[in-house]
Design a protein around this motif. Structure first.
Motif, PDB file in Angstrom:
ATOM      1  N   ALA A 156       0.829  -1.205   0.000  1.00 23.99           N
ATOM      2  CA  ALA A 156       0.000   0.000   0.000  1.00 23.99           C
ATOM      3  C   ALA A 156       0.864   1.255   0.000  1.00 23.99           C
ATOM      4  CB  ALA A 156      -0.919   0.003   1.220  1.00 23.99           C
ATOM      5  N   ALA A 157       2.087   1.132   0.497  1.00 25.44           N
ATOM      6  CA  ALA A 157       3.003   2.269   0.546  1.00 25.44           C
ATOM      7  C   ALA A 157       4.435   1.764   0.460  1.00 25.44           C
ATOM      8  CB  ALA A 157       2.808   3.068   1.833  1.00 25.44           C
ATOM      9  N   THR A 158       5.302   2.595  -0.091  1.00 23.30           N
ATOM     10  CA  THR A 158       6.732   2.282  -0.164  1.00 23.30           C
ATOM     11  C   THR A 158       7.505   3.344   0.598  1.00 23.30           C
ATOM     12  OG1 THR A 158       6.633   1.102  -2.274  1.00 23.30           O
ATOM     13  CG2 THR A 158       8.732   2.115  -1.701  1.00 23.30           C
ATOM     14  N   VAL A 159       8.331   2.885   1.541  1.00 24.59           N
ATOM     15  CA  VAL A 159       9.174   3.773   2.337  1.00 24.59           C
ATOM     16  C   VAL A 159      10.621   3.592   1.890  1.00 24.59           C
ATOM     17  CG1 VAL A 159       9.932   4.429   4.657  1.00 24.59           C
ATOM     18  CG2 VAL A 159       7.606   3.531   4.302  1.00 24.59           C
ATOM     19  N   VAL A 160      11.251   4.676   1.474  1.00 22.18           N
ATOM     20  CA  VAL A 160      12.667   4.650   1.106  1.00 22.18           C
ATOM     21  C   VAL A 160      13.456   5.211   2.279  1.00 22.18           C
ATOM     22  CG1 VAL A 160      14.397   5.339  -0.593  1.00 22.18           C
ATOM     23  CG2 VAL A 160      12.018   5.031  -1.303  1.00 22.18           C
ATOM     24  N   VAL A 161      14.406   4.421   2.785  1.00 23.01           N
ATOM     25  CA  VAL A 161      15.138   4.822   3.987  1.00 23.01           C
ATOM     26  C   VAL A 161      16.428   5.547   3.637  1.00 23.01           C
ATOM     27  CG1 VAL A 161      16.241   4.002   6.106  1.00 23.01           C
ATOM     28  CG2 VAL A 161      14.086   2.983   5.346  1.00 23.01           C
ATOM     29  N   GLU A 162      17.183   5.027   2.714  1.00 19.06           N
ATOM     30  CA  GLU A 162      18.414   5.671   2.265  1.00 19.06           C
ATOM     31  C   GLU A 162      18.607   5.272   0.814  1.00 19.06           C
ATOM     32  OE1 GLU A 162      22.002   6.542   5.424  1.00 19.06           O
ATOM     33  OE2 GLU A 162      22.160   4.725   4.253  1.00 19.06           O
ATOM     34  N   ALA A 163      18.919   6.235  -0.055  1.00 22.44           N
ATOM     35  CA  ALA A 163      19.072   5.896  -1.473  1.00 22.44           C
ATOM     36  C   ALA A 163      19.798   7.019  -2.194  1.00 22.44           C
ATOM     37  CB  ALA A 163      17.714   5.665  -2.121  1.00 22.44           C
ATOM     38  N   ALA A 164      20.704   6.619  -3.050  1.00 26.91           N
ATOM     39  CA  ALA A 164      21.375   7.583  -3.909  1.00 26.91           C
ATOM     40  C   ALA A 164      20.479   7.904  -5.098  1.00 26.91           C
ATOM     41  CB  ALA A 164      22.704   7.017  -4.389  1.00 26.91           C
ATOM     42  N   PRO A 165      20.686   9.057  -5.730  1.00 30.96           N
ATOM     43  CA  PRO A 165      19.922   9.358  -6.946  1.00 30.96           C
ATOM     44  C   PRO A 165      20.143   8.284  -8.004  1.00 30.96           C
ATOM     45  CG  PRO A 165      21.096  11.299  -6.160  1.00 30.96           C
ATOM     46  CD  PRO A 165      21.600  10.148  -5.342  1.00 30.96           C
ATOM     47  N   LYS A 166      19.109   7.973  -8.764  1.00 30.11           N
ATOM     48  CA  LYS A 166      19.129   6.982  -9.850  1.00 30.11           C
ATOM     49  C   LYS A 166      19.353   5.557  -9.341  1.00 30.11           C
ATOM     50  CE  LYS A 166      20.793  10.314 -13.300  1.00 30.11           C
ATOM     51  NZ  LYS A 166      21.815  10.625 -14.323  1.00 30.11           N
ATOM     52  N   SER A 167      19.036   5.317  -8.083  1.00 30.94           N
ATOM     53  CA  SER A 167      19.203   3.976  -7.523  1.00 30.94           C
ATOM     54  C   SER A 167      17.981   3.126  -7.794  1.00 30.94           C
ATOM     55  CB  SER A 167      19.435   4.062  -6.022  1.00 30.94           C
ATOM     56  OG  SER A 167      18.276   4.574  -5.377  1.00 30.94           O
ATOM     57  N   GLY A 168      18.120   1.814  -7.583  1.00 29.93           N
ATOM     58  CA  GLY A 168      16.984   0.915  -7.744  1.00 29.93           C
ATOM     59  C   GLY A 168      15.855   1.225  -6.788  1.00 29.93           C
ATOM     60  N   SER A 169      16.192   1.740  -5.613  1.00 27.02           N
ATOM     61  CA  SER A 169      15.158   2.088  -4.639  1.00 27.02           C
ATOM     62  C   SER A 169      14.262   3.206  -5.158  1.00 27.02           C
ATOM     63  CB  SER A 169      15.801   2.510  -3.315  1.00 27.02           C
ATOM     64  OG  SER A 169      16.567   1.458  -2.770  1.00 27.02           O
ATOM     65  N   LEU A 170      14.854   4.148  -5.869  1.00 25.14           N
ATOM     66  CA  LEU A 170      14.044   5.229  -6.443  1.00 25.14           C
ATOM     67  C   LEU A 170      13.180   4.715  -7.587  1.00 25.14           C
ATOM     68  CD1 LEU A 170      16.215   8.463  -6.366  1.00 25.14           C
ATOM     69  CD2 LEU A 170      14.850   7.378  -4.587  1.00 25.14           C
ATOM     70  N   ILE A 171      13.653   3.682  -8.287  1.00 26.97           N
ATOM     71  CA  ILE A 171      12.812   3.045  -9.308  1.00 26.97           C
ATOM     72  C   ILE A 171      11.596   2.417  -8.648  1.00 26.97           C
ATOM     73  CG2 ILE A 171      12.698   1.144 -10.975  1.00 26.97           C
ATOM     74  CD1 ILE A 171      15.638   1.661 -11.605  1.00 26.97           C
ATOM     75  N   ARG A 199       9.231   5.151  -7.759  1.00 29.53           N
ATOM     76  CA  ARG A 199       8.517   5.654  -8.941  1.00 29.53           C
ATOM     77  C   ARG A 199       7.410   4.698  -9.363  1.00 29.53           C
ATOM     78  NH1 ARG A 199       8.977   4.211 -13.995  1.00 29.53           N
ATOM     79  NH2 ARG A 199      11.003   3.209 -13.736  1.00 29.53           N
ATOM     80  N   LEU A 200       7.696   3.398  -9.341  1.00 27.58           N
ATOM     81  CA  LEU A 200       6.682   2.413  -9.705  1.00 27.58           C
ATOM     82  C   LEU A 200       5.511   2.453  -8.730  1.00 27.58           C
ATOM     83  CD1 LEU A 200       9.081  -0.543 -10.573  1.00 27.58           C
ATOM     84  CD2 LEU A 200       7.717   0.787 -12.186  1.00 27.58           C
ATOM     85  N   ALA A 201       5.810   2.662  -7.446  1.00 24.93           N
ATOM     86  CA  ALA A 201       4.735   2.775  -6.455  1.00 24.93           C
ATOM     87  C   ALA A 201       3.857   3.980  -6.759  1.00 24.93           C
ATOM     88  CB  ALA A 201       5.332   2.876  -5.054  1.00 24.93           C
ATOM     89  N   GLY A 202       4.483   5.099  -7.076  1.00 26.19           N
ATOM     90  CA  GLY A 202       3.705   6.291  -7.405  1.00 26.19           C
ATOM     91  C   GLY A 202       2.855   6.099  -8.645  1.00 26.19           C
ATOM     92  N   GLU A 203       3.422   5.429  -9.674  1.00 25.69           N
ATOM     93  CA  GLU A 203       2.661   5.182 -10.900  1.00 25.69           C
ATOM     94  C   GLU A 203       1.473   4.260 -10.644  1.00 25.69           C
ATOM     95  OE1 GLU A 203       5.525   3.642 -13.638  1.00 25.69           O
ATOM     96  OE2 GLU A 203       6.402   5.610 -14.080  1.00 25.69           O
ATOM     97  N   ALA A 204       1.598   3.398  -9.632  1.00 30.54           N
ATOM     98  CA  ALA A 204       0.512   2.475  -9.300  1.00 30.54           C
ATOM     99  C   ALA A 204      -0.520   3.119  -8.369  1.00 30.54           C
ATOM    100  CB  ALA A 204       1.076   1.215  -8.648  1.00 30.54           C
ATOM    101  N   GLY A 205      -0.319   4.382  -8.032  1.00 27.07           N
ATOM    102  CA  GLY A 205      -1.268   5.071  -7.169  1.00 27.07           C
ATOM    103  C   GLY A 205      -1.084   4.777  -5.693  1.00 27.07           C
ATOM    104  N   ARG A 206       0.102   4.286  -5.325  1.00 28.91           N
ATOM    105  CA  ARG A 206       0.371   3.977  -3.918  1.00 28.91           C
ATOM    106  C   ARG A 206       1.123   5.137  -3.271  1.00 28.91           C
ATOM    107  NH1 ARG A 206      -0.090  -1.631  -4.819  1.00 28.91           N
ATOM    108  NH2 ARG A 206      -1.703  -1.705  -6.440  1.00 28.91           N
ATOM    109  N   GLU A 207       1.126   5.147  -1.935  1.00 30.37           N
ATOM    110  CA  GLU A 207       1.832   6.190  -1.208  1.00 30.37           C
ATOM    111  C   GLU A 207       3.345   6.000  -1.340  1.00 30.37           C
ATOM    112  OE1 GLU A 207       0.521   8.714   0.049  1.00 30.37           O
ATOM    113  OE2 GLU A 207      -1.567   8.227   0.495  1.00 30.37           O
ATOM    114  N   VAL A 208       4.056   7.108  -1.508  1.00 31.31           N
ATOM    115  CA  VAL A 208       5.516   7.099  -1.535  1.00 31.31           C
ATOM    116  C   VAL A 208       6.006   7.910  -0.345  1.00 31.31           C
ATOM    117  CG1 VAL A 208       7.591   7.735  -2.819  1.00 31.31           C
ATOM    118  CG2 VAL A 208       5.573   6.877  -4.039  1.00 31.31           C
ATOM    119  N   MET A 209       6.863   7.319   0.458  1.00 31.30           N
ATOM    120  CA  MET A 209       7.365   7.949   1.669  1.00 31.30           C
ATOM    121  C   MET A 209       8.880   7.863   1.691  1.00 31.30           C
ATOM    122  SD  MET A 209       4.627   6.293   4.335  1.00 31.30           S
ATOM    123  CE  MET A 209       2.865   6.240   3.922  1.00 31.30           C
TER     124      MET A 209
END
Length: 356
Positions: A213-228, A231-241
Motif C-alpha cells: 500500500a506504501a513504499t518507504v525509502v530509507v536511504e538511497a542515492a539518486p538513480k538507484s533501484g530504490s528510487l525506481i 517511482r513504480l509505487a507512485g505510478e501504481a497510485g500507492r503512497e511514496v514515503m
C-alpha cells in the motif's frame, strides 16, 4: 484452464504480462490463445514465438513442488490483491511460506545496499514497529536496508527475489532467505534455477511496489533501484514515503529529492500507518480479476496500416495512437498484440510502445 497451458503461455518468448492478459481476455483461456499465436503473428508480419514443450513445463512444475513451493496465478483467490491491480501484474508467481501475509496491509521498505549503520537500525526498528501493529513488511532481500527490514519484521515479512525460488542472492543471505520461506513468505517470478541478472531486478521492484500500500525509502542515492521502486509505487497510485537525511551524505540525496518532489516525510511507524490505515487489501478485487472482454471483430488491413503508420522507433502512448488513428481502443490493441507477437513491437513503461 489448465495450469500447464497457462505456464506454457507465460513462458513463451516475447509474451509479457500485458500481452498474456490481453490474450486471455481475447480467447478466454490459455489453450485457445496458444493455438492462435501463429495466425496473430502472421497478421503482424512476423514469425510466431514458439511455446515451450508441455513436458518442459511439467518438469518445472514438479521441481516447484519438490522445493515445497507453489504457483499463484493472476485471478486465483490467494493471489496478492494489490499486486493484481497492476496492469503488468505477473501472470504467475511462485511462493513458499504463508500466503496470507500478502493479504495483510503491506508496507515496502527499501533502500541502499551500502547503507549507514544508523539507517539500517532505523529500518529494522521501523519494520519491527509496523509488524507489531499488524502490517506485513515487504522488501527485496538485498544487502543493507532490505536485510534490516526483513530482520526487524520477523515472521511478518515478505521477500521478493529476482531469481528463482531456489536461488539465494546475495549468498550471505541464504540462511535468511530460507528462514523467510519457512516462517514468513518468499516470492519469485522467475522459474526455478534462474540466476538473477540485472534485467530481472526492475521486474522484482514492480512486485515489491505493487504488493504494498506504501513504499518507504530509507536511504538511497539518486538513480538507484530504490528510487525506481518508489517511482513504480507512485505510478501504481500507492503512497511514496521517504526518511530524510543529512544533505552531506550522498546516500540521503535520493530520499531528500523524493521529499522535495512530494513524498511523505517519515520519522516513525505512526507516520506510515496514518497514511495507510484506510486501505484494506480485502476490499480490492482479486478473485474476480477482469481480463477485459474480447473486441467485436478483428482488425482489418486498413486498421493495421493506420496503426503501423503511426509507430516508429520513438515510444508513443497507446492513448495517442487511439486518438490519432480514430480507431476504437480494442482494435488498436489487437494490432499492437499482432505486432508484438511478430517480434516487431516493444512495450515501454507508461503504456508506451515503439517499433523494433
Amino acid at each position: 484452464m489448465s495450469d500447464i497451458d497457462r505456464l506454457r503461455l507465460i513462458r513463451t518468448p516475447g509474451i509479457g504480462p500485458i500481452t498474456w492478459r490481453q490474450l486471455i481476455a481475447r480467447f478466454g483461456d490459455a489453450a485457445r490463445a496458444l493455438e492462435a499465436l501463429p495466425d496473430l503473428a502472421r497478421r503482424g508480419g512476423g514469425k510466431a514465438p514458439t511455446p515451450p514443450d508441455p513436458r518442459t513445463i511439467e518438469r518445472e512444475m514438479k521441481q516447484v513442488a519438490g522445493l515445497g513451493a507453489r504457483y499463484l496465478f493472476l485471478g486465483d483467490p490467494d493471489y496478492p490483491p494489490l499486486l493484481a491491480e497492476l496492469e503488468n501484474a505477473p501472470p504467475a508467481i511462485i511462493v513458499r511460506g504463508d500466503g496470507a501475509l500478502a493479504r495483510r496491509p503491506t508496507i515496502a521498505i527499501v533502500g541502499a545496499r551500502n547503507a549507514s549503520a544508523a539507517a539500517c537500525r532505523f529500518a529494522r526498528e521501523l519494520a519491527h514497529d509496523l509488524a507489531r501493529e499488524g502490517a506485513a513488511v515487504v522488501s527485496g532481500l538485498a544487502r543493507g536496508i532490505d536485510t534490516a527490514a526483513h530482520m526487524g519484521a520477523g515472521p511478518a515479512t515478505i521477500a521478493v527475489i529476482a531469481g528463482g525460488i531456489d536461488v539465494a542472492y546475495p549468498p550471505e543471505n541464504a540462511a535468511l532467505q530460507e528462514r523467510i520461506a519457512t516462517e514468513a513468505l518468499l516470492i519469485a517470478e522467475m522459474p526455478p534455477g534462474t540466476e538473477p541478472r540485472a534485467r530481472h531486478f526492475p521486474h522484482r521492484n514492480r512486485i515489491i511496489a505493487g504488493i504494498a500500500a506504501a513504499t518507504v525509502v530509507v536511504e538511497a542515492a539518486p538513480k538507484s533501484g530504490s528510487l525506481i521502486t518508489a517511482r513504480l509505487a507512485g505510478e501504481a497510485g500507492r503512497e511514496v514515503m521517504a526518511v530524510p537525511g543529512s544533505p552531506l551524505d550522498p546516500r540521503a540525496q535520493g530520499c531528500n529529492l523524493l521529499i522535495r518532489e512530494g513524498a511523505i516525510l517519515v520519522q516513525n511507524a505512526a507516520d506510515v500507518l496514518e497514511q495507510v490505515r484506510p486501505i484494506d487489501p480485502r476490499s480490492v478485487r482479486a478473485p474476480g480479476v477482469s481480463f477485459g472482454s474480447a473486441p467485436p471483430a478483428d482488425a482489418d488491413d486498413a486498421a493495421r496500416c493506420a496503426v503501423s503508420g503511426l509507430l516508429g522507433p520513438v515510444p508513443v502512448a497507446v492513448d495517442e495512437l487511439v486518438r490519432q488513428s480514430g480507431l476504437v481502443p480494442a482494435v488498436v490493441q489487437i494490432v499492437l498484440l499482432e505486432l508484438e507477437l511478430a517480434g516487431r513491437l516493444e512495450r515501454h513503461a507508461g503504456a508506451r510502445v515503439s517499433l523494433i
